[in-house]
Scaffold this motif. Structure first.
Motif, PDB file in Angstrom:
ATOM      1  N   MET A 463      31.029  -8.735  45.421  1.00  0.00           N
ATOM      2  CA  MET A 463      30.776  -7.642  46.349  1.00  0.00           C
ATOM      3  C   MET A 463      30.749  -8.085  47.806  1.00  0.00           C
ATOM      4  O   MET A 463      30.536  -7.263  48.692  1.00  0.00           O
ATOM      5  N   LYS A 789      34.627  -0.969  50.547  1.00  0.00           N
ATOM      6  CA  LYS A 789      34.258  -1.722  49.358  1.00  0.00           C
ATOM      7  C   LYS A 789      32.984  -1.105  48.819  1.00  0.00           C
ATOM      8  O   LYS A 789      31.915  -1.271  49.395  1.00  0.00           O
ATOM      9  N   GLU A 791      29.655  -0.129  47.218  1.00  0.00           N
ATOM     10  CA  GLU A 791      28.487  -0.954  46.952  1.00  0.00           C
ATOM     11  C   GLU A 791      28.138  -1.000  45.464  1.00  0.00           C
ATOM     12  O   GLU A 791      27.367  -1.843  45.033  1.00  0.00           O
ATOM     13  N   ALA A 793      28.588  -2.162  42.043  1.00  0.00           N
ATOM     14  CA  ALA A 793      29.312  -3.276  41.431  1.00  0.00           C
ATOM     15  C   ALA A 793      30.096  -2.842  40.212  1.00  0.00           C
ATOM     16  O   ALA A 793      31.062  -3.503  39.817  1.00  0.00           O
ATOM     17  N   TYR A 796      34.067  -2.457  40.252  1.00  0.00           N
ATOM     18  CA  TYR A 796      34.947  -3.611  40.287  1.00  0.00           C
ATOM     19  C   TYR A 796      34.784  -4.421  39.008  1.00  0.00           C
ATOM     20  O   TYR A 796      33.685  -4.542  38.464  1.00  0.00           O
TER      21      TYR A 796
END
Length: 956
Positions: A463, A789, A791, A793, A796
């Motif tokens: 992250m 991106k 936050e 997790a 991803y």
């Protein structure tokens, strides 16, 4: 584009390179942004447009008469066909230099040459005036450049044409003034109202959180974030959140930043008593000071750091192990964390792989042939040795390679060892960074030495927002593809969230490599602040690509220039070369720097203009480049021979001096540049080169140096293959391969008029004074922080092994596969469906390699078949009555039946599901196939086959 970043947040705006989130554009943000009343901010349209009524607006506050007046909204459009790249258009009040209110206008590739306001401008319809007046201005690289050509008057729109609560579009042509303005009327719904407060909510302030009570100052507004100048229309597959969710990206003192480079930007010193001390290396790009919480990570340069000197535990083998704690303590006040790498390993990485393999490739040099001396010859045959020497001489004449020949080709043997050292050193950096990392920190990696570091970091801290910036050129895909490790290097870079370059030319080569070698697409994608970034779409993620040229710190250079020792050294140089025009050049002793080409051009100039002999001198400083090996040796010998040849014919024309890099630091370099009249850079391929920028700062006062006896100083002669050529537009640009151009540049610099020299210096100083190192870093950091991106997790997931690891970005709601849960579900299920892909799962995919595909089609290579152990595994799965197993493939039926028809209870699906054979316990017989669609009329096949045969016959 004058060093601007391709990030859309940084492409447009008043400062160009610095993000508008950290700047002000008009009196609103320069004053009290929370609504305090003053003359500038309350003057509104009447003051900004120059139409009168300032006194009325100045006395208006919240609830005053100004906010009770009726308003309309206007979109301003202007046709500007002579605007060049890097120039922007602003709607402006009467005074172009007073820093008054202005609004940026934007264009797109489809709407060019029309520029328009992003949102309507609120215009109060006051009874104390009859019209609104305005004009347009052109800014170049964020600095005011010119007003409208021949603009004695203003554009004017009579208020009689405007009605309260309505929306209009005013169309103008830059530089053309008319009494009959072109006004388009777009009617609004009356329910919306026509007050200033209601229109302000739909005006330029609507997206930036400005209080409606300030709507009277629309022309003085400053965009709260950088808008897109050439952004695509919303839609088209781009996912963008609502306007209300957009927010400005800012860097505050609470933000953490880890700056990673091969070497720390400090100088280490060890006293005779064994005490260690450190000092900033101010000429290092990364030594700049900032308000952020910065931690710098890198190796330290100390005796034998390159692995070529000393060995074992000797003092010449880097910092002794027992004294590393003292070095760490000396670096702690600088927030620098050293990476302790064995010197031999680091030497193999730095000198072997980086300088021997990557450096030539990144500079567009590919050594296809290796010298026959690289082959191990046996025997003492004198005749054979003589023949080899003769062959070597002929080979050297025809190869004319720019780097030393070497055996670095392929992926085995010595090159494999160097690649192993490269990956090992990157792992050392990974371990140190993870120890320093805090949640929320930005990681900024510098240099090609750490190209695969993002792959190692992403696996451990997925992250973290990671950026990597290249300070070297990036080659074309035809050169880069000659590397055996090309995919690993590209994937390593793509595991970062942002990739930066100094020029868009280098970024374009990187994009092309990703497209041609990895099959990835790129385009403009939205960022977290509502703008758009140039990015690569890879595995569901968008990797931002930024291009912005770095600058220098003028205040540091001016401090060095004002030092007494520097002033004394300048006078010493001028006295030694009194009465002569001084040309200065500082280059590393390697063939890529083009020193021989410069000397050849000097010789040709003196042959054609012998009257200039003795009137000027070329001071050529050569920096020893021992790490370049044979390339350094050959270049040094060639340069010395040419210098002697020129000085024999024209004594004193060239002053050549070779020194170590430590002997030509910033203070010595600035003394020479200050004493010189002309700076020369004739590199044939170069990355970041700050010498022309430093030279320009050293001669900023030359604009006032005019007259018949004045020095003709301040001009740079730059190779068009140097990155700074794109931003130093006032220099004399030359093609170093064209000797006549360099010779002509000598003549131009010696005979240039004062007016031409001052004009060129003014243009060159434009970028140098505006773009400093801090502003360059700030722009890149804002782009990195603005990377989208999530936050969460869970969005991803990691996939792949080793350097093939990659971070996959999933849509919202995606849940990563929980292997234990799947195992439990498999054991407890009464009925299971198992679908297995054929190519790539059951066996290796024959279509992944072009050569294998060609051999397979030509039947010169047998197709791959499943291994016996895999066949046994399939039989065990199919033997379980609770399992229904299918093998799915795009291949034809005979390909699957040839290898899998003997497995009972195995279902087959061929040609992407066109034909399906259900599981059956019988084996050995002919399989029964079903089709998903009717398979009756097949006359189209003959036509399709004919077309494909024509194609294959022409393309082989």
């Amino acid at each position: 584009n004058h060093g601007r970043t391709t990030s859309s947040r940084s492409r447009q705006g008043e400062d160009g390179l610095i993000d508008s989130r950290c700047r002000t554009a008009g009196p609103i943000e320069k004053g009290n942004p929370k609504g305090a009343t003053d003359t500038n901010r309350a003057g509104g349209m009447s003051g900004a447009m120059g139409g009168g009524g300032a006194s009325e607006a100045a006395t208006s506050g919240p609830g005053g008469s100004h906010h009770q007046s009726q308003c309309c909204a206007i979109n301003f459009r202007v046709r500007c066909e002579d605007a060049r790249h890097g120039e922007s258009v602003f709607l402006y009040q009467n005074d172009f230099t007073a820093g008054g209110a202005k609004i940026p206008l934007y264009t797109t590739p489809k709407s060019y040459p029309w520029y328009t306001t992003r949102t309507p401008v609120t215009v109060p319809l006051s009874t104390s005036r009859t019209s609104i007046s305005y004009r347009y201005a052109v800014y170049r690289a964020g600095v005011f450049h010119r007003a409208e050509d021949g603009a004695p008057s203003l554009h004017s729109v009579p208020l009689s044409l405007l009605q309260a609560g309505e929306l209009y579009t005013v169309n103008d042509c830059l530089g053309t003034f008319t009494d009959q303005p072109d006004v388009d009327h777009v009617r609004l719904r009356r329910s919306q109202g026509g007050s200033a407060a209601s229109l302000a909510r739909r005006s330029s302030f609507g997206n930036y959180g400005i209080n409606p009570s300030q709507s009277g100052t629309s022309l003085g507004s400053a965009t709260g974030k950088k808008r897109v100048g050439f952004a695509p229309d919303r839609g088209g597959g781009l996912r963008a959140g609502p306007a209300a969710a957009r927010q400005a990206v800012n860097l505050t003192s609470s933000d953490g930043l880890i700056v990673v480079s091969a070497f720390l930007p400090v100088h280490l010193n060890r006293s005779e008593a064994g005490e260690w001390s450190a000092d900033w290396d101010y000429e290092a790009l990364l030594s700049m000071q900032t308000h952020l919480r910065v931690t710098r990570v890198g190796t330290v340069k100390w005796r034998g750091w390159h692995g070529n000197v000393g060995g074992g535990e000797s003092s010449e083998s880097g910092v002794p192990v027992e004294e590393r704690s003292k070095v760490e303590a000396a670096l702690r006040p600088f927030n620098c964390v050293p990476v302790w790498v064995p010197t031999t390993l680091f030497g193999e990485m730095y000198n072997g792989f980086c300088k021997g393999v990557l450096w030539p490739i990144l500079h567009n040099v590919a050594s296809v042939y290796s010298s026959p001396t690289d082959v191990d010859h046996t025997g003492d045959d004198a005749q054979a040795e003589s023949d080899r020497e003769e062959y070597d001489a002929d080979y050297a004449e025809y190869s004319m390679d720019d780097v030393a020949q070497g055996p670095i080709h392929g992926d085995g043997g010595r090159e494999g060892e160097l690649w192993g050292a490269f990956t090992a050193v990157n792992r050392y950096f990974r371990d140190t960074i993870i120890q320093c990392f805090n949640e929320g920190d930005l990681i900024w990696i510098h240099g090609f030495h750490l190209m695969i570091l993002p792959s190692f970091l992403t696996r451990r801290i997925p992250m973290a927002k990671i950026g990597i910036f290249f300070h070297t050129p990036f080659p074309s895909s035809e050169i880069f593809r000659t590397l055996w490790c090309r995919e690993d290097l590209l994937r390593g870079m793509l595991n970062a969230d942002q990739v930066g370059f100094h020029l868009f030319e280098y970024a374009r080569h990187f994009l092309t490599c990703c497209r041609r070698l990895l099959g990835l697409n790129y385009g403009m994608f939205p960022d977290s602040s509502g703008g758009h970034n140039l990015a690569i779409d890879t595995n569901g993620r968008h990797v931002s690509v930024t291009s912005i040229h770095a600058g220098v710190e003028p205040h540091i250079i001016n401090q060095v220039l004002g030092h007494r020792s520097t002033v004394a050294q300048v006078h010493n140089i001028r006295n030694q070369l009194a009465g002569k025009v001084i040309f200065a050049a500082i280059d590393r002793m390697e063939s890529l720097k083009g020193i021989p080409l410069k000397l050849i051009a000097l010789e040709r100039f003196l042959q054609r203009c012998p009257q200039w002999a003795g009137k000027f001198v070329l001071v050529q400083v050569g920096i020893s480049a021992f790490e370049r090996g044979d390339d350094y040796t050959k270049t040094r010998a060639e340069v010395i021979a040419m210098v002697n040849k020129i000085n024999d014919r024209w004594p004193g024309t060239v002053q050549f001096q070779e020194c170590a890099e430590s002997e030509m630091r910033l203070q010595q370099r600035m003394a020479l540049l200050r004493a010189a009249d002309v700076a020369m850079v004739t590199t044939i391929r170069d990355g970041l080169n700050l010498i022309p920028l430093e030279f320009t700062i050293a001669h900023m006062d030359a604009k006032n140096d005019t007259g018949p006896n004045s020095r003709k100083r301040g001009i740079c002669i730059l190779s068009e293959f140097s990155s700074c050529t794109r931003v130093m537009r006032g220099a004399l640009h030359v093609n170093p391969w064209k000797i006549s151009e360099i010779a002509t540049a000598f003549y131009q610099a010696l005979t240039m008029s004062d007016s031409e020299r001052i004009r060129r210096m003014s243009i060159a100083s434009e970028f140098v004074t505006r773009v400093t190192t801090q502003r360059w870093a700030l722009a890149v950091m804002l782009d990195l922080k603005g990377v989208m991106k999530n936050e969460g997790a869970g969005r991803y997931a990691g996939a792949g092994l080793g350097l093939g690891f990659r971070l996959l970005g999933m849509d919202s709601g995606f849940n990563s596969l929980d292997v234990p849960s799947v195992s439990r579900g498999y054991r407890n299920a009464l009925s299971r469906l198992i679908l297995l892909d054929y190519g790539g799962t059951i066996l290796a995919n024959d279509n992944l390699d072009g050569l294998q595909r060609y051999q397979f089609v030509k039947k010169s290579r047998a197709p791959s078949v499943p291994k016996e152990c895999l066949i046994e595994t399939l039989k065990e799965l199919c033997a379980d009555c609770r399992n229904t197993v299918f093998v799915v493939s795009g291949k034809e039926r005979h390909s699957l039946t040839k290898t899998l028809c003997h497995i009972p209870n195995l279902g087959l699906a061929c040609e992407h599901g066109m034909f399906v054979s259900w599981p059956t316990p019988k084996v050995g017989g002919k399989r029964v196939w079903e089709t998903l669609v009717p398979n009756q009329d097949q006359t189209w096949k003959s036509i399709a086959i004919a077309i494909m045969e024509v194609y294959t016959s022409r393309t082989h």
